[in-house]
Design an enzyme around this catalytic site. Sequence first.
Site, mmCIF file in Angstrom:
data_model
loop_
_atom_site.group_PDB
_atom_site.id
_atom_site.type_symbol
_atom_site.label_atom_id
_atom_site.label_comp_id
_atom_site.label_asym_id
_atom_site.label_seq_id
_atom_site.Cartn_x
_atom_site.Cartn_y
_atom_site.Cartn_z
ATOM 1 N N LYS A 184 6.527 33.710 -2.472
ATOM 2 C CA LYS A 184 7.166 33.321 -1.123
ATOM 3 C C LYS A 184 5.945 32.916 -0.096
ATOM 4 O O LYS A 184 6.120 32.274 0.888
ATOM 5 C CB LYS A 184 7.837 34.649 -0.360
ATOM 6 C CG LYS A 184 9.191 34.777 -0.882
ATOM 7 C CD LYS A 184 10.115 35.479 -0.143
ATOM 8 C CE LYS A 184 11.573 35.578 -0.767
ATOM 9 N NZ LYS A 184 12.441 36.240 -0.408
ATOM 10 N N LYS A 191 19.652 32.032 -3.207
ATOM 11 C CA LYS A 191 20.297 31.503 -2.098
ATOM 12 C C LYS A 191 19.404 30.684 -1.214
ATOM 13 O O LYS A 191 20.070 29.781 -0.568
ATOM 14 C CB LYS A 191 21.033 32.608 -1.378
ATOM 15 C CG LYS A 191 20.166 33.853 -0.918
ATOM 16 C CD LYS A 191 20.793 34.942 -0.010
ATOM 17 C CE LYS A 191 20.832 36.288 -0.327
ATOM 18 N NZ LYS A 191 19.435 36.793 -0.252
ATOM 19 N N LYS A 234 15.147 31.040 -11.316
ATOM 20 C CA LYS A 234 16.334 32.178 -10.904
ATOM 21 C C LYS A 234 17.371 31.455 -9.909
ATOM 22 O O LYS A 234 16.672 30.522 -9.035
ATOM 23 C CB LYS A 234 15.527 33.300 -10.444
ATOM 24 C CG LYS A 234 16.371 34.258 -9.481
ATOM 25 C CD LYS A 234 15.494 35.451 -9.007
ATOM 26 C CE LYS A 234 15.485 35.141 -7.529
ATOM 27 N NZ LYS A 234 15.858 36.337 -6.632
HETATM 28 P P1 ATP Z 1 16.349 34.789 -1.553
HETATM 29 O O1 ATP Z 1 16.663 33.516 -2.619
HETATM 30 O O2 ATP Z 1 16.690 34.742 -0.150
HETATM 31 O O3 ATP Z 1 14.894 35.159 -2.005
HETATM 32 P P2 ATP Z 1 18.008 36.435 -3.368
HETATM 33 O O4 ATP Z 1 19.029 35.569 -3.961
HETATM 34 O O5 ATP Z 1 17.079 36.629 -4.524
HETATM 35 O O6 ATP Z 1 17.241 36.154 -2.039
HETATM 36 P P3 ATP Z 1 17.967 38.929 -2.775
HETATM 37 O O7 ATP Z 1 18.712 39.545 -1.359
HETATM 38 O O8 ATP Z 1 16.514 39.087 -2.522
HETATM 39 O O9 ATP Z 1 18.550 37.646 -3.101
HETATM 40 O O10 ATP Z 1 18.384 39.957 -3.872
HETATM 41 C C1 ATP Z 1 19.548 40.770 -3.868
HETATM 42 C C2 ATP Z 1 19.875 41.341 -5.091
HETATM 43 O O11 ATP Z 1 20.487 40.354 -6.061
HETATM 44 C C3 ATP Z 1 18.636 42.043 -5.929
HETATM 45 O O12 ATP Z 1 18.951 43.162 -6.615
HETATM 46 C C4 ATP Z 1 18.225 40.808 -6.822
HETATM 47 O O13 ATP Z 1 17.575 41.324 -7.946
HETATM 48 C C5 ATP Z 1 19.556 40.223 -7.216
HETATM 49 N N1 ATP Z 1 19.580 39.028 -7.710
HETATM 50 C C6 ATP Z 1 19.103 37.902 -7.007
HETATM 51 N N2 ATP Z 1 19.053 36.791 -7.451
HETATM 52 C C7 ATP Z 1 19.603 37.068 -8.936
HETATM 53 C C8 ATP Z 1 19.854 36.251 -9.946
HETATM 54 N N3 ATP Z 1 19.646 34.882 -10.047
HETATM 55 N N4 ATP Z 1 20.275 36.808 -11.154
HETATM 56 C C9 ATP Z 1 20.540 38.361 -11.071
HETATM 57 N N5 ATP Z 1 20.225 39.025 -10.131
HETATM 58 C C10 ATP Z 1 19.800 38.301 -9.106
#
Ligand code: ATP
Length: 330
Positions: free
Chosen positions: A113, A198, A195
């Site tokens: 980040k 969002k 990964k």
């Molecule tokens: P950002 O993209 O804004 O960094 P994010 O999509 O990774 O955010 P978070 O709010 O950081 O979302 O994560 C919320 C939960 O979802 C956490 O437990 C994280 O491990 C899980 N998670 C996020 N992306 C994935 C993915 N691609 N596959 C499985 N679990 C995920």
Amino acid sequence: MEKKVVFSGVQPSGSLTIGNYIGAIKNWVSLQDEYECYYCIVDLHSITVPQEPKNLRKNTLELLAVYLACGLDPEKCTLFIQSHVSAHAELSWVLSTMSYMGQLSRMTQYKEKSQRVGENVNAGLFTYPVLMAADILLYQADLVPVGEDQKQHLELARDLAERFNNRYSPTFKVPEPLIKKEGARIMSLQNPQKKMSKSDDNENGYILILDKPEDIRRKVKRAVTDSIGVVRYSDEQPGIKNLIEIYSAFSKDSIEDIEKRYEGIGYGKFKEDLAEVVIEGLRPIQEKFDSYMKNKDYLESVYKQGAEKARYISNKTLRKVYRKIGFIVN
Ligand code: ATP
Ligand code: LTN
């Protein structure tokens, strides 16, 4: 016997993807009957990257509606907003005085980040995992259900709990991560090495929980695959492997059953079916979401009641911590 405690959270930093759903929230739902669960909307964490106030407010309320629509039940678990419980910021400060700069600078999420942000990296992005440790330790959580990407942060929470317990006396439960083998890392539809996230610039890389059927069909159709042409769960076919995982998560069919069903059938039909499976899986969630969003009073009553319980439990831990450190507790 007392129920074991579960704690987890998601940032209200945008609309949730099916990665968030499969990797996190879907598993939370299955834990609420057996454990004492706390599920938080971590708004303090979300401001480590710039948020438009109007959007943050909207995303926070929408996230609560998503929690409910996915099946989290306020009668069974505590749903609350992090900034409503001041103990999180307070314990975070204490723990930051016990965290090593070295360990924090090795955090993958921080490195990624801060690279994205460029020059003026804010200090909150650096201490982000300390606040996460505070979240977890305040509730004496035994288990933390998260996706694979959060494992390193959990390690820090465990280290801090042990460090505090050793320096003073046993105070914190040392938490364990709960990471499901399947679906712990849903990959981008456009780049199966990355990964699903969002905050991806390319919206074809992710499917949102609230995406319309036609968008889901388009995104699945465009998903990157390979030229092998066999629907097989294998590391040599990361794109197809990821799509099979998504299929399995929504249909509840086993990976083997899916492989068998598509033997000798091309990717086209597999993708068509996958889109329908996802659409059907999300439909009830989307319908419930709409009805919760029409009932703001109910949403307010849920987060108010959640905050009350969370405040009570977390303050017990915080007071203990203050006393042990040598603060005069009033
Ligand atoms: P950002 O993209 O804004 O960094 P994010 O999509 O990774 O955010 P978070 O709010 O950081 O979302 O994560 C919320 C939960 O979802 C956490 O437990 C994280 O491990 C899980 N998670 C996020 N992306 C994935 C993915 N691609 N596959 C499985 N679990 C995920
Ligand atoms: N960092 C987590 C969100 C988060 C969290 C937590 C998860 C903040 N506090 C406590 C589990 C327990 C993320 O998903 N990015």
